[in-house]
Each structure stands twice: as structure tokens, then as C-alpha cells.
Design an enzyme around this catalytic site. Structure first.
Site, PDB file in Angstrom:
ATOM      1  N   HIS A 139       0.952  -1.031   0.103  1.00  0.00           N
ATOM      2  CA  HIS A 139      -0.045   0.022  -0.078  1.00  0.00           C
ATOM      3  C   HIS A 139       0.956   1.254  -0.139  1.00  0.00           C
ATOM      4  CE1 HIS A 139      -3.751   2.246   0.780  1.00  0.00           C
ATOM      5  NE2 HIS A 139      -2.873   3.120   1.292  1.00  0.00           N
ATOM      6  N   CYS A 140       0.738   2.048  -0.878  1.00  0.00           N
ATOM      7  CA  CYS A 140       1.477   3.361  -1.113  1.00  0.00           C
ATOM      8  C   CYS A 140       0.823   4.656  -0.949  1.00  0.00           C
ATOM      9  CB  CYS A 140       1.976   3.367  -2.585  1.00  0.00           C
ATOM     10  SG  CYS A 140       3.064   4.892  -2.911  1.00  0.00           S
TER      11      CYS A 140
END
Length: 328
Positions: free
Chosen positions: A149-150
Site C-alpha cells: 500500500h503506497c
């Protein structure tokens, strides 16, 4: 009344969290907009503007696709049906619950297991996890071929947008490098005191500083993901070796250098540089190396540069005797 206040507070906290999650994206957008203004309107480097805008278009295009391409979730056949879910939740005997999930897993193309060798089941989404699928606690969903997850794109990077994320990193590196190299000559003039405009001095100094700072961090991140692609691994698989029915396999999905690249970018090379979906498959199942090859320690340590279709099989046999264990 007290319950109503708790629900309202919980809803307010969720809204604040959603708003704050866009702060990193807003920072990137503001920095990019400022760099565009400083480069185009303040310095006005006419000779370089054509190439600059070409890079800028692909940079913003890939960033947009990385942000707004929704993570792909497992399809309905991996979920428990409404009646099975109700029966599963009402069932108090663990052995019966396990048998229900085992029966469902037999019908699905799932070949990876938990660290203890159990079938991977998400008790939040109530589904059997496809291979390489993981539950993202931020997005509150299971994501196909999840990488990470960025926060900088406020999105989960997985099967649906991993190609766009890689392209975004590549064009970001190119964007920073182009700005740094073309502004460097003006930085020398600034150092020598040959720039008359005070405002231009400010933009030259900070353009070079910001471009170099982002370039160093981005080139490291891009290089790491290039290494992952060359071995057909995700970030999660690099930190935690995937477990198959035969046991842990570091190179279980490694098909060879060229085919590993094609697993992300597709077979048609003319789409490799364009942010258009071209990754093969549906994200629910993936080709794997021959189990015999993976179990051979000499071959497992070897780089599989030569491709041989006989060495790759789509799906090994599933062992139905494994226990089922919930995993989030």
C-alpha cells in the site's frame, strides 16, 4: 444514545482518516505544479520545453493511473455463498468449519499456503485467498497480487496497477534527471553571480535541490522494483517467501527474465511504455516453475535465462488433506 455517539465518533474518525490519506498525494501534486511553473514560466528554457512536456505528460499520466486505478478484488467464486457464510458463522464446531472451507478450496485454483501449511482464508472478507492475494488493512479489502500500500498514491499497488506504478517510477526518475541536467548550467551561473533576477535564483536553486533529492530516492526504489520484476516477485513475497503445497519456494513464480517481465508488461512490447493495461491473466492464478525444478537446490539457485515451456506448468496438483487456517 451512547451507542449513537460512538457511531458518530467512529464515522468522524474514518472521514478524517480518508481526508488525511490524501495529504501525501497533495504534497506531490504541489511540488510537481511548482516545478512546472518554475521550469516553464520562470526559467523559460525554450530549447528544452518540447522534451520536457513529453516527459511531463507521461509522468502525470502514469501518476494518475496509479492513483485512480482501483485495486482488483477476488471474484465471487472465491467468496463463501450467503448460505455457506451464514452456516459457517453459526457453526460452533471448528472441525466442521474447516471441512466446509476444505471442500470449497478443492474447487479453486489455489496452490499457496500459510506458513503452517494451511489453506489461506480471510476471515474479514470471508473468502479463500487466490495465490499472491493479500488483505490490505488500509483499503479494508483483499487485493489480487498485492505488492504494497503506497501512501504517495493513496492506493494499494497490486495486479491492476503495478505496471502503472512501475512506469510512474520510471518517468519520475526521468523527470527529475531531465530537470537536474538542464538546470545545472543555470545553477553554475547562479554560483558565479551571473543571474540578474533574484526570483530566478530562488527557482534555480530549489529546482536543482528538489530534483536531485527526489532522483536519489526514486532511483533506489525503481531499481529495487526492477529487481523484483526480474524475479517475478512482489514486495511482500520478497520479505516473506511464498509457501506452496510442497513447502516454501523462493523461486516458485520465477519463469525466466523475459517471461517475468512479460508477466507485468504483457507480450506486446509496443505497450510497455504506455500506461495501458496489458498484464496477462486475470490476477487470480499465475504460471509457476516446475515443482521438480524448484525442489532441486542446484537449479533453484540458478538464474533461469533460457526459456523452456516444458519447465513451466500452470498448476500443480492440490493436496486436499491440508488443514484450513484463517489469515488476514
Amino acid at each position: 444514545m451512547r451507542r449513537g455517539w460512538k457511531m458518530a465518533l467512529s464515522w468522524g474518525l474514518r472521514c478524517c482518516r480518508r481526508v488525511l490519506s490524501w495529504v501525501p498525494v497533495l504534497v506531490i501534486v504541489l511540488v510537481v505544479l511548482w516545478s512546472y511553473y518554475a521550469y516553464v514560466f520562470e526559467l523559460c528554457l525554450v530549447i528544452y520545453l518540447i522534451f520536457y512536456h513529453a516527459i511531463f505528460v507521461f509522468f502525470t499520466w502514469t501518476y494518475w493511473k496509479s492513483i485512480f486505478t482501483l485495486p482488483q478484488q477476488p471474484n465471487q467464486k472465491f467468496h463463501l455463498s450467503y448460505s455457506d457464510k451464514e452456516r459457517y458463522e453459526n457453526e460452533e464446531r471448528p472441525e466442521v468449519q474447516k471441512q466446509m472451507l476444505i471442500d470449497m478450496a478443492k474447487k479453486l485454483p489455489v496452490y499457496t499456503r500459510t506458513g503452517s501449511g494451511a489453506v489461506r482464508f480471510c476471515d474479514r472478507c470471508h473468502l479463500i485467498k487466490p495465490d499472491r492475494c493479500h488483505h490490505c488493512s488500509v483499503c479494508a479489502m483483499c487485493v489480487l497480487k498485492m505488492d504494497h500500500h503506497c501512501p504517495w498514491v493513496n492506493n494499494c499497488i497490486g495486479f491492476s496497477n503495478y505496471k502503472f506504478f512501475l512506469q510512474f517510477l520510471a518517468y519520475s526518475v526521468l523527470y527529475c534527471l531531465y530537470i537536474a541536467t538542464t538546470v545545472f548550467n543555470y545553477f553554475i551561473k547562479y554560483w558565479r553571480g551571473e543571474l540578474p533576477s533574484v526570483r530566478s535564483k530562488f527557482h534555480v536553486l530549489f529546482l536543482l535541490f528538489v530534483a536531485c533529492m527526489f532522483f536519489v530516492s526514486l532511483v533506489i526504489l525503481f531499481g529495487y522494483h526492477c529487481w523484483l520484476v526480474s524475479r517475478n516477485k512482489t514486495t511482500l513475497e520478497a520479505f516473506c517467501t511464498p509457501v506452496f503445497t510442497s513447502g516454501p519456494e523462493k523461486n516458485g513464480f520465477n519463469l525466466g527474465f523475459i517471461k517475468n517481465i512479460q508477466q507485468v508488461f504483457g507480450d506486446n512490447k509496443k505497450f510497455w511504455l504506455i500506461p495501458i493495461g496489458s498484464s496477462p491473466g486475470d490476477g487470480h492464478s499465475f504460471p509457476m516453475r516446475s515443482m521438480n525444478e524448484s525442489q532441486n537446490p542446484l537449479l533453484a539457485n540458478e538464474e533461469p535465462w533460457e526459456e523452456n515451456e516444458d519447465e513451466i506448468q500452470d498448476y500443480p496438483e492440490v493436496s486436499s488433506s491440508l488443514a484450513v487456517e484463517t489469515e488476514t
